[in-house]
Enzyme design. Structure first.
Site, PDB file in Angstrom:
ATOM      1  N   SER A  33      -2.642  37.777 -42.292  1.00 30.92           N
ATOM      2  CA  SER A  33      -2.927  36.397 -41.901  1.00 30.92           C
ATOM      3  C   SER A  33      -1.654  35.624 -41.562  1.00 30.92           C
ATOM      4  O   SER A  33      -0.645  35.724 -42.270  1.00 30.92           O
ATOM      5  CB  SER A  33      -3.632  35.645 -43.043  1.00 30.92           C
ATOM      6  OG  SER A  33      -4.891  36.202 -43.299  1.00 30.92           O
ATOM      7  N   ILE A  34      -1.747  34.800 -40.527  1.00 34.26           N
ATOM      8  CA  ILE A  34      -0.621  33.935 -40.159  1.00 34.26           C
ATOM      9  C   ILE A  34      -0.264  33.031 -41.346  1.00 34.26           C
ATOM     10  O   ILE A  34       0.916  32.812 -41.638  1.00 34.26           O
ATOM     11  CB  ILE A  34      -0.997  33.093 -38.914  1.00 34.26           C
ATOM     12  CG1 ILE A  34      -1.133  34.013 -37.701  1.00 34.26           C
ATOM     13  CG2 ILE A  34       0.040  32.003 -38.662  1.00 34.26           C
ATOM     14  CD1 ILE A  34      -1.706  33.348 -36.454  1.00 34.26           C
ATOM     15  N   ASP A  78     -13.986  26.720 -49.029  1.00 35.86           N
ATOM     16  CA  ASP A  78     -14.722  26.904 -47.786  1.00 35.86           C
ATOM     17  C   ASP A  78     -14.927  25.496 -47.248  1.00 35.86           C
ATOM     18  O   ASP A  78     -15.669  24.697 -47.841  1.00 35.86           O
ATOM     19  CB  ASP A  78     -16.069  27.587 -48.076  1.00 35.86           C
ATOM     20  CG  ASP A  78     -16.905  27.774 -46.811  1.00 35.86           C
ATOM     21  OD1 ASP A  78     -16.642  27.080 -45.809  1.00 35.86           O
ATOM     22  OD2 ASP A  78     -17.831  28.602 -46.835  1.00 35.86           O
ATOM     23  N   ILE A 106      -6.913  27.994 -40.086  1.00 40.39           N
ATOM     24  CA  ILE A 106      -8.258  28.555 -40.127  1.00 40.39           C
ATOM     25  C   ILE A 106      -8.991  28.263 -38.813  1.00 40.39           C
ATOM     26  O   ILE A 106      -8.727  27.265 -38.140  1.00 40.39           O
ATOM     27  CB  ILE A 106      -9.082  28.007 -41.315  1.00 40.39           C
ATOM     28  CG1 ILE A 106      -9.422  26.533 -41.147  1.00 40.39           C
ATOM     29  CG2 ILE A 106      -8.340  28.225 -42.621  1.00 40.39           C
ATOM     30  CD1 ILE A 106     -10.272  25.978 -42.277  1.00 40.39           C
ATOM     31  N   ALA A 109     -15.910  30.709 -35.320  1.00 40.64           N
ATOM     32  CA  ALA A 109     -17.047  30.439 -34.429  1.00 40.64           C
ATOM     33  C   ALA A 109     -18.027  31.587 -34.618  1.00 40.64           C
ATOM     34  O   ALA A 109     -17.601  32.731 -34.817  1.00 40.64           O
ATOM     35  CB  ALA A 109     -16.600  30.380 -32.974  1.00 40.64           C
ATOM     36  N   TYR A 169     -11.278  33.729 -24.343  1.00 35.55           N
ATOM     37  CA  TYR A 169     -11.058  32.775 -25.451  1.00 35.55           C
ATOM     38  C   TYR A 169     -12.259  31.834 -25.575  1.00 35.55           C
ATOM     39  O   TYR A 169     -12.498  31.246 -26.626  1.00 35.55           O
ATOM     40  CB  TYR A 169      -9.745  32.014 -25.265  1.00 35.55           C
ATOM     41  CG  TYR A 169      -9.188  31.472 -26.565  1.00 35.55           C
ATOM     42  CD1 TYR A 169      -8.986  32.314 -27.662  1.00 35.55           C
ATOM     43  CD2 TYR A 169      -8.876  30.124 -26.715  1.00 35.55           C
ATOM     44  CE1 TYR A 169      -8.498  31.823 -28.862  1.00 35.55           C
ATOM     45  CE2 TYR A 169      -8.376  29.630 -27.908  1.00 35.55           C
ATOM     46  CZ  TYR A 169      -8.192  30.487 -28.968  1.00 35.55           C
ATOM     47  OH  TYR A 169      -7.709  29.992 -30.168  1.00 35.55           O
ATOM     48  N   LYS A 176      -9.652  24.263 -29.568  1.00 38.32           N
ATOM     49  CA  LYS A 176      -8.203  24.139 -29.836  1.00 38.32           C
ATOM     50  C   LYS A 176      -7.614  22.948 -29.068  1.00 38.32           C
ATOM     51  O   LYS A 176      -6.660  22.318 -29.535  1.00 38.32           O
ATOM     52  CB  LYS A 176      -7.467  25.426 -29.460  1.00 38.32           C
ATOM     53  CG  LYS A 176      -7.771  26.618 -30.373  1.00 38.32           C
ATOM     54  CD  LYS A 176      -7.267  26.416 -31.791  1.00 38.32           C
ATOM     55  CE  LYS A 176      -7.320  27.711 -32.582  1.00 38.32           C
ATOM     56  NZ  LYS A 176      -7.110  27.523 -34.026  1.00 38.32           N
ATOM     57  N   LYS A 206      -2.218  40.548 -34.210  1.00 40.35           N
ATOM     58  CA  LYS A 206      -3.374  41.338 -34.646  1.00 40.35           C
ATOM     59  C   LYS A 206      -3.820  40.903 -36.037  1.00 40.35           C
ATOM     60  O   LYS A 206      -3.258  41.333 -37.039  1.00 40.35           O
ATOM     61  CB  LYS A 206      -2.989  42.816 -34.647  1.00 40.35           C
ATOM     62  CG  LYS A 206      -4.083  43.678 -34.131  1.00 40.35           C
ATOM     63  CD  LYS A 206      -3.650  45.091 -33.902  1.00 40.35           C
ATOM     64  CE  LYS A 206      -4.894  45.860 -33.517  1.00 40.35           C
ATOM     65  NZ  LYS A 206      -4.658  47.019 -32.732  1.00 40.35           N
TER      66      LYS A 206
HETATM   67  P1  NAD Z   1      -7.136  35.315 -40.231  1.00 36.92           P
HETATM   68  O1  NAD Z   1      -8.485  35.939 -40.056  1.00 36.92           O
HETATM   69  O2  NAD Z   1      -6.160  36.012 -41.066  1.00 36.92           O
HETATM   70  O3  NAD Z   1      -7.260  33.809 -40.756  1.00 36.92           O
HETATM   71  C1  NAD Z   1      -8.361  32.998 -40.447  1.00 36.92           C
HETATM   72  C2  NAD Z   1      -8.689  32.260 -41.715  1.00 36.92           C
HETATM   73  O4  NAD Z   1      -9.720  31.300 -41.487  1.00 36.92           O
HETATM   74  C3  NAD Z   1      -9.180  33.188 -42.834  1.00 36.92           C
HETATM   75  O5  NAD Z   1      -8.361  33.046 -43.969  1.00 36.92           O
HETATM   76  C4  NAD Z   1     -10.570  32.674 -43.126  1.00 36.92           C
HETATM   77  O6  NAD Z   1     -10.928  32.763 -44.485  1.00 36.92           O
HETATM   78  C5  NAD Z   1     -10.410  31.207 -42.712  1.00 36.92           C
HETATM   79  N1  NAD Z   1     -11.691  30.523 -42.571  1.00 36.92           N
HETATM   80  C6  NAD Z   1     -12.722  30.805 -41.714  1.00 36.92           C
HETATM   81  N2  NAD Z   1     -13.756  29.972 -41.979  1.00 36.92           N
HETATM   82  C7  NAD Z   1     -13.370  29.158 -42.996  1.00 36.92           C
HETATM   83  C8  NAD Z   1     -13.988  28.108 -43.732  1.00 36.92           C
HETATM   84  N3  NAD Z   1     -15.256  27.741 -43.480  1.00 36.92           N
HETATM   85  N4  NAD Z   1     -13.300  27.496 -44.723  1.00 36.92           N
HETATM   86  C9  NAD Z   1     -12.026  27.866 -45.012  1.00 36.92           C
HETATM   87  N5  NAD Z   1     -11.391  28.870 -44.369  1.00 36.92           N
HETATM   88  C10 NAD Z   1     -12.055  29.505 -43.372  1.00 36.92           C
HETATM   89  O7  NAD Z   1      -6.593  35.111 -38.733  1.00 36.92           O
HETATM   90  P2  NAD Z   1      -5.308  34.337 -38.169  1.00 36.92           P
HETATM   91  O8  NAD Z   1      -5.077  34.919 -36.818  1.00 36.92           O
HETATM   92  O9  NAD Z   1      -4.229  34.328 -39.184  1.00 36.92           O
HETATM   93  O10 NAD Z   1      -5.876  32.872 -37.936  1.00 36.92           O
HETATM   94  C11 NAD Z   1      -5.244  31.718 -38.442  1.00 36.92           C
HETATM   95  C12 NAD Z   1      -5.163  30.624 -37.396  1.00 36.92           C
HETATM   96  O11 NAD Z   1      -4.256  31.029 -36.362  1.00 36.92           O
HETATM   97  C13 NAD Z   1      -6.473  30.288 -36.703  1.00 36.92           C
HETATM   98  O12 NAD Z   1      -6.536  28.894 -36.489  1.00 36.92           O
HETATM   99  C14 NAD Z   1      -6.327  30.985 -35.355  1.00 36.92           C
HETATM  100  O13 NAD Z   1      -7.114  30.387 -34.347  1.00 36.92           O
HETATM  101  C15 NAD Z   1      -4.851  30.769 -35.111  1.00 36.92           C
HETATM  102  N6  NAD Z   1      -4.205  31.627 -34.118  1.00 36.92           N
HETATM  103  C16 NAD Z   1      -4.303  32.979 -34.178  1.00 36.92           C
HETATM  104  C17 NAD Z   1      -3.687  33.752 -33.211  1.00 36.92           C
HETATM  105  C18 NAD Z   1      -3.789  35.248 -33.232  1.00 36.92           C
HETATM  106  O14 NAD Z   1      -3.529  35.880 -32.216  1.00 36.92           O
HETATM  107  N7  NAD Z   1      -4.132  35.865 -34.353  1.00 36.92           N
HETATM  108  C19 NAD Z   1      -2.957  33.153 -32.178  1.00 36.92           C
HETATM  109  C20 NAD Z   1      -2.862  31.760 -32.147  1.00 36.92           C
HETATM  110  C21 NAD Z   1      -3.497  31.008 -33.116  1.00 36.92           C
END
Ligand code: NAD
Length: 268
Positions: A33-34, A78, A106, A109, A169, A176, A206
């Site tokens: 996770s980021i 949540d 987070i 969709a 997307y 976003k 990823k």
């Molecule tokens: P990830 O799956 O590791 O993290 C997504 C998180 O959202 C998870 O921890 C999940 O539990 C949480 N989440 C979902 N529904 C929720 C809810 N109802 N309440 C609380 N938490 C909830 O994936 P990620 O890629 O680390 O995503 C983190 C952020 O980074 C997101 O906003 C994503 O859009 C953004 N992002 C991701 C990328 C990418 O390529 N992975 C690129 C740019 C932006």
């Protein structure tokens, strides 16, 4: 000085510039996770952490990471469940009394809406995506404001699909875009309290959330081929930028979107 990510991390962590700062991190699902990359850098720089997990199923993945990070607060959150975000802030108020940094990483969709055309998105799917991925950031800001009497930093994760059309997307593009706009309006409204608000926009990584996008591997390959730096970013890269935005080095920055994408977004 070599500029490889691991060396950069090592150089940065020696400063402990976030010592004494308290940071809430929402969005760790696993070690990819980021939010985990951000939490790890915040911790290495000396911050005390509050870490949340989505639900009981997620807990077993997040708890070992929260322990490794020495998080003082570990709580369920949540954002779609009434009262859970409020309960996290109540715990922060009781444990710490104040907060310096709050990171929202987070997004969600429903799968059919995420993988279908925007034009076909359902009322419910769009509402859920907007509520979890955008409005919850606004709620987080509202709850953080009284805990930041001397200022602070709010961070949200965005993506380039907010401003440009990225095939597949889909409905997350307008969601976003709303998030980046919310960052600007919150920066305006909270600026006089020295609460700075930032969107961070990483290149493709990823993660579990990304695996829900159709043909995501194509985005990864294109990022390597087209980004000036010629490599994918990793979660430490995003963490270092997020951390920088919380420090006095960025004390006159607010409301903007900072790309961490190896320059990919400058390309035509
Ligand atoms: P990830 O799956 O590791 O993290 C997504 C998180 O959202 C998870 O921890 C999940 O539990 C949480 N989440 C979902 N529904 C929720 C809810 N109802 N309440 C609380 N938490 C909830 O994936 P990620 O890629 O680390 O995503 C983190 C952020 O980074 C997101 O906003 C994503 O859009 C953004 N992002 C991701 C990328 C990418 O390529 N992975 C690129 C740019 C932006």
């Amino acid at each position: 000085m070599n500029d490889r990510p691991t060396d950069r991390t090592q150089t940065a962590i020696q400063s402990k510039i976030l010592h004494g700062k308290r940071a809430l991190v929402i969005g760790i699902a696993n070690e990819h996770s980021i939010a985990y990359g951000c939490a790890r850098v915040f911790r290495q720089l000396g911050a005390d952490l509050a870490v949340t997990y989505l639900n009981e199923k997620a807990r077993s993945y997040v708890e070992p990471l929260a322990k490794e990070l020495g998080a003082s607060i570990f709580a369920p959150c949540d954002v779609a469940q009434n009262g859970q975000l409020e309960a996290v802030f109540q715990q922060i108020r009781e444990t710490w009394g104040s907060l310096d940094i709050a990171l929202h990483s987070i997004a969600f969709a429903p799968k059919e809406d995420l993988q279908g055309r925007l034009v076909d998105s359902t009322d419910e799917g769009f509402k859920v995506a907007m509520d979890i991925s955008c409005h919850s950031f606004i709620r987080m800001a509202r709850l953080a404001e009284p805990l930041m009497p001397e200022g602070g930093t709010l961070l949200a994760m965005s993506y380039h699909g907010a401003t440009k059309v990225v095939p597949n997307y889909n409905l997350m593009g307008p969601v976003k875009a709303a998030l980046e706009s919310a960052v600007r309006y919150l920066a305006y409204e909270l600026g006089d309290k020295h609460i700075r608000v930032h969107a961070v926009s990483p290149g493709p990584l990823k993660t579990r959330a990304a695996s829900g996008l159709k043909d995501f591997d194509v985005l990864l390959t294109e990022a390597i081929e087209r980004a000036p730096i010629g490599e994918l970013v990793d979660i430490d890269d995003v963490g270092l930028t997020a951390a920088y935005l919380t420090t006095p080095f960025a004390r006159r920055l607010t409301g903007t979107t900072t790309y961490v994408d190896g320059g990919l977004s400058i390309m035509a």
